[in-house]
Design an enzyme around this catalytic site. Structure first.
Site, PDB file in Angstrom:
ATOM      1  N   CYS A 112       0.814  -1.230   0.000  1.00 56.03           N
ATOM      2  CA  CYS A 112       0.000   0.000   0.000  1.00 56.03           C
ATOM      3  C   CYS A 112       0.845   1.277   0.000  1.00 56.03           C
ATOM      4  CB  CYS A 112      -0.944   0.002   1.191  1.00 56.03           C
ATOM      5  SG  CYS A 112      -1.859  -1.530   1.324  1.00 56.03           S
ATOM      6  N   HIS A 236      -3.428   6.774   3.134  1.00 60.62           N
ATOM      7  CA  HIS A 236      -3.812   5.488   2.547  1.00 60.62           C
ATOM      8  C   HIS A 236      -5.208   5.136   3.052  1.00 60.62           C
ATOM      9  CE1 HIS A 236      -4.110   1.415   1.432  1.00 60.62           C
ATOM     10  NE2 HIS A 236      -3.732   0.894   2.587  1.00 60.62           N
ATOM     11  N   ASN A 266     -10.184  -0.679   0.413  1.00 59.38           N
ATOM     12  CA  ASN A 266      -8.721  -0.576   0.390  1.00 59.38           C
ATOM     13  C   ASN A 266      -8.220  -1.123  -0.949  1.00 59.38           C
ATOM     14  OD1 ASN A 266      -5.974  -0.866   0.710  1.00 59.38           O
ATOM     15  ND2 ASN A 266      -6.091  -1.880   2.707  1.00 59.38           N
TER      16      ASN A 266
HETATM   17  O1  UT7 Z   1      -3.451  -1.788   3.677  1.00 58.80           O
HETATM   18  C1  UT7 Z   1      -3.241  -2.415   4.896  1.00 58.80           C
HETATM   19  C2  UT7 Z   1      -4.303  -3.445   5.090  1.00 58.80           C
HETATM   20  N1  UT7 Z   1      -4.689  -3.770   6.398  1.00 58.80           N
HETATM   21  C3  UT7 Z   1      -5.310  -2.951   7.267  1.00 58.80           C
HETATM   22  O2  UT7 Z   1      -5.432  -1.776   7.119  1.00 58.80           O
HETATM   23  C4  UT7 Z   1      -5.893  -3.636   8.449  1.00 58.80           C
HETATM   24  C5  UT7 Z   1      -5.763  -2.893   9.731  1.00 58.80           C
HETATM   25  N2  UT7 Z   1      -6.673  -3.472  10.700  1.00 58.80           N
HETATM   26  C6  UT7 Z   1      -7.993  -3.178  10.706  1.00 58.80           C
HETATM   27  O3  UT7 Z   1      -8.451  -2.353   9.918  1.00 58.80           O
HETATM   28  C7  UT7 Z   1      -8.855  -3.838  11.736  1.00 58.80           C
HETATM   29  O4  UT7 Z   1      -8.061  -4.611  12.586  1.00 58.80           O
HETATM   30  C8  UT7 Z   1      -9.983  -4.716  11.127  1.00 58.80           C
HETATM   31  C9  UT7 Z   1     -11.007  -3.834  10.431  1.00 58.80           C
HETATM   32  C10 UT7 Z   1      -9.403  -5.696  10.124  1.00 58.80           C
HETATM   33  C11 UT7 Z   1     -10.697  -5.495  12.219  1.00 58.80           C
HETATM   34  O5  UT7 Z   1     -11.223  -4.612  13.176  1.00 58.80           O
HETATM   35  P1  UT7 Z   1     -11.018  -4.887  14.732  1.00 58.80           P
HETATM   36  O6  UT7 Z   1     -11.740  -3.818  15.434  1.00 58.80           O
HETATM   37  O7  UT7 Z   1      -9.537  -5.029  14.963  1.00 58.80           O
HETATM   38  O8  UT7 Z   1     -11.784  -6.240  14.903  1.00 58.80           O
HETATM   39  P2  UT7 Z   1     -11.229  -7.649  15.438  1.00 58.80           P
HETATM   40  O9  UT7 Z   1     -10.316  -8.265  14.436  1.00 58.80           O
HETATM   41  O10 UT7 Z   1     -10.722  -7.441  16.836  1.00 58.80           O
HETATM   42  O11 UT7 Z   1     -12.557  -8.475  15.501  1.00 58.80           O
HETATM   43  C12 UT7 Z   1     -13.623  -8.158  16.374  1.00 58.80           C
HETATM   44  C13 UT7 Z   1     -14.735  -9.160  16.175  1.00 58.80           C
HETATM   45  C14 UT7 Z   1     -14.275 -10.606  16.203  1.00 58.80           C
HETATM   46  O12 UT7 Z   1     -15.276 -11.345  16.866  1.00 58.80           O
HETATM   47  P3  UT7 Z   1     -15.077 -11.826  18.396  1.00 58.80           P
HETATM   48  O13 UT7 Z   1     -13.841 -12.662  18.384  1.00 58.80           O
HETATM   49  O14 UT7 Z   1     -14.913 -10.547  19.177  1.00 58.80           O
HETATM   50  O15 UT7 Z   1     -16.326 -12.560  18.669  1.00 58.80           O
HETATM   51  C15 UT7 Z   1     -14.234 -11.019  14.755  1.00 58.80           C
HETATM   52  O16 UT7 Z   1     -14.451 -12.385  14.567  1.00 58.80           O
HETATM   53  O17 UT7 Z   1     -15.335  -8.974  14.874  1.00 58.80           O
HETATM   54  C16 UT7 Z   1     -15.389 -10.231  14.179  1.00 58.80           C
HETATM   55  N3  UT7 Z   1     -15.270  -9.994  12.752  1.00 58.80           N
HETATM   56  C17 UT7 Z   1     -16.314  -9.720  11.956  1.00 58.80           C
HETATM   57  N4  UT7 Z   1     -17.639  -9.620  12.200  1.00 58.80           N
HETATM   58  C18 UT7 Z   1     -18.435  -9.316  11.170  1.00 58.80           C
HETATM   59  C19 UT7 Z   1     -14.137  -9.968  12.001  1.00 58.80           C
HETATM   60  N5  UT7 Z   1     -14.447  -9.672  10.723  1.00 58.80           N
HETATM   61  C20 UT7 Z   1     -15.791  -9.534  10.673  1.00 58.80           C
HETATM   62  C21 UT7 Z   1     -16.685  -9.214   9.634  1.00 58.80           C
HETATM   63  N6  UT7 Z   1     -18.016  -9.117   9.934  1.00 58.80           N
HETATM   64  N7  UT7 Z   1     -16.289  -8.998   8.375  1.00 58.80           N
END
Ligand code: UT7
Length: 311
Positions: A112, A236, A266
């Protein structure tokens, strides 16, 4: 004389995939995606359309917008992590399609941060007067390396291309400062394995919030400017919460941050130039404006620059 952007162009696929469409494909929902990422929809290329097709379309528009012709272009740099194939490079493929005979062409891989790496590389050749006009493209077909069974990554990415013609501009305009960096020890947090993207979202999130803020502040300082001098911030477009963190770090108002993550998701190396092209098309960025670009990505990599818009 310094190096600046002379023209920009973009291509995004027609097909729109909304959060509601994703609800029908996997266990996710619009509310989760919107509140955690800011994404509402993304563009997805059809089977026949590859990165080189999107890059070519964006490149042609950028050259037209610059007022130059293909014969004026001295080099092609394409930033991508989703080339049509490992080789030949997308840059060589579009060199042939553009009819830009014999000029050097190469792809670079910085995920990115790729577009910023590309622009800064182009600047070096222009500053040394080795070349005058360099086409820099950011393009991704991320849908082909997206695991549609993995909701934690599938909802984040989109396809698209955007291109810039970089060339000499008058003193005081163009790129005023830059920073590039990488930390290979963080490679384990965001990578491709087999056919798919793998990511530790939380680790990438922490890194991104810290590094985008630091890098943005550093490039403003390096240019001898103050935070209040910034007219537009183009971070980004990965996640609105990460983007907001860098905006707050620069202490600039909401309307000065260019935001396209809601409509494109993204798009990795294409994300910053797509946002810049949209801002130009909407007439937001004007001659003389101070623009800060900052990005982070797999590698892990980061990059930022300040630029006084205009020729
Ligand atoms: O260009 C670089 C690319 N990468 C990035 O920019 C990623 C940077 N990271 C992020 O943007 C965030 O970490 C995410 C958006 C990917 C995730 O957000 P988060 O607030 O860190 O969520 P999490 O991974 O802690 O997940 C929270 C909950 C989990 O459930 P439990 O374990 O709390 O029950 C996940 O299983 O959300 C769940 N979850 C979803 N629920 C619905 C994960 N993905 C999804 C989804 N829909 N798509």
């Amino acid at each position: 004389m310094s190096a600046g952007i002379l023209g920009m162009g973009k291509y995004v696929p027609d097909r729109v995939l909304t959060n509601f469409d994703l609800e029908k494909m996997m266990d996710t929902n619009d509310e989760w995606i919107r509140t955690r990422t800011g994404i509402e929809e993304r563009r997805i290329a059809d089977k026949e359309t590859n990165s080189s097709d999107m890059a070519y379309a964006a490149a042609k528009k950028a050259i037209d917008h610059s007022g130059l012709t293909v014969s004026d272009i001295d080099m092609i740099i394409v930033a991508t992590i989703t080339p049509d194939r490992p080789f030949p490079s997308v840059a060589c493929m579009i060199q042939n399609r553009l009819g830009a005979e014999k000029i050097p062409a190469m792809d670079i891989s910085a995920a990115c941060s790729g577009f910023i790496y590309g622009i800064v590389t182009a600047k070096q050749f222009i500053d040394t007067k080795a070349y005058q006009h360099i086409l820099v493209v950011g393009v991704e077909k991320l849908s082909k390396i997206t695991d549609w069974e993995d909701r934690s990554t599938a909802v984040l990415f989109g396809d698209g291309a955007s291109a810039a013609v970089v060339g000499p501009v008058s003193e005081g305009k163009g790129i005023l400062s830059f920073e590039l960096g990488a930390d290979g020890s963080g490679g384990q947090y965001l990578y491709q394995e087999g056919n798919y993207i793998k990511m530790n979202g939380r680790e990438v999130f922490k890194f991104a919030v810290r590094k985008m803020g630091e890098c943005a502040v550093d490039v403003v300082k390096k240019a001898g400017l103050k935070k209040k001098d910034i007219d537009f911030l183009i971070p980004h477009q990965a996640n609105i919460r990460i983007m907001e963190a860098s905006r707050e770090r620069l202490e600039i108002p909401e309307d000065k941050m260019i935001k396209t993550v809601q409509k494109y998701g993204n798009t990795s190396s294409s994300s910053i130039p797509l946002a810049l092209t949209d801002a130009l098309e909407e007439g937001k960025i004007k001659d003389g404006d101070l623009v800060v670009l900052v990005g982070f990505g797999g590698g892990l990599t980061w990059g930022g620059l300040t630029m006084r818009w205009g020729k």
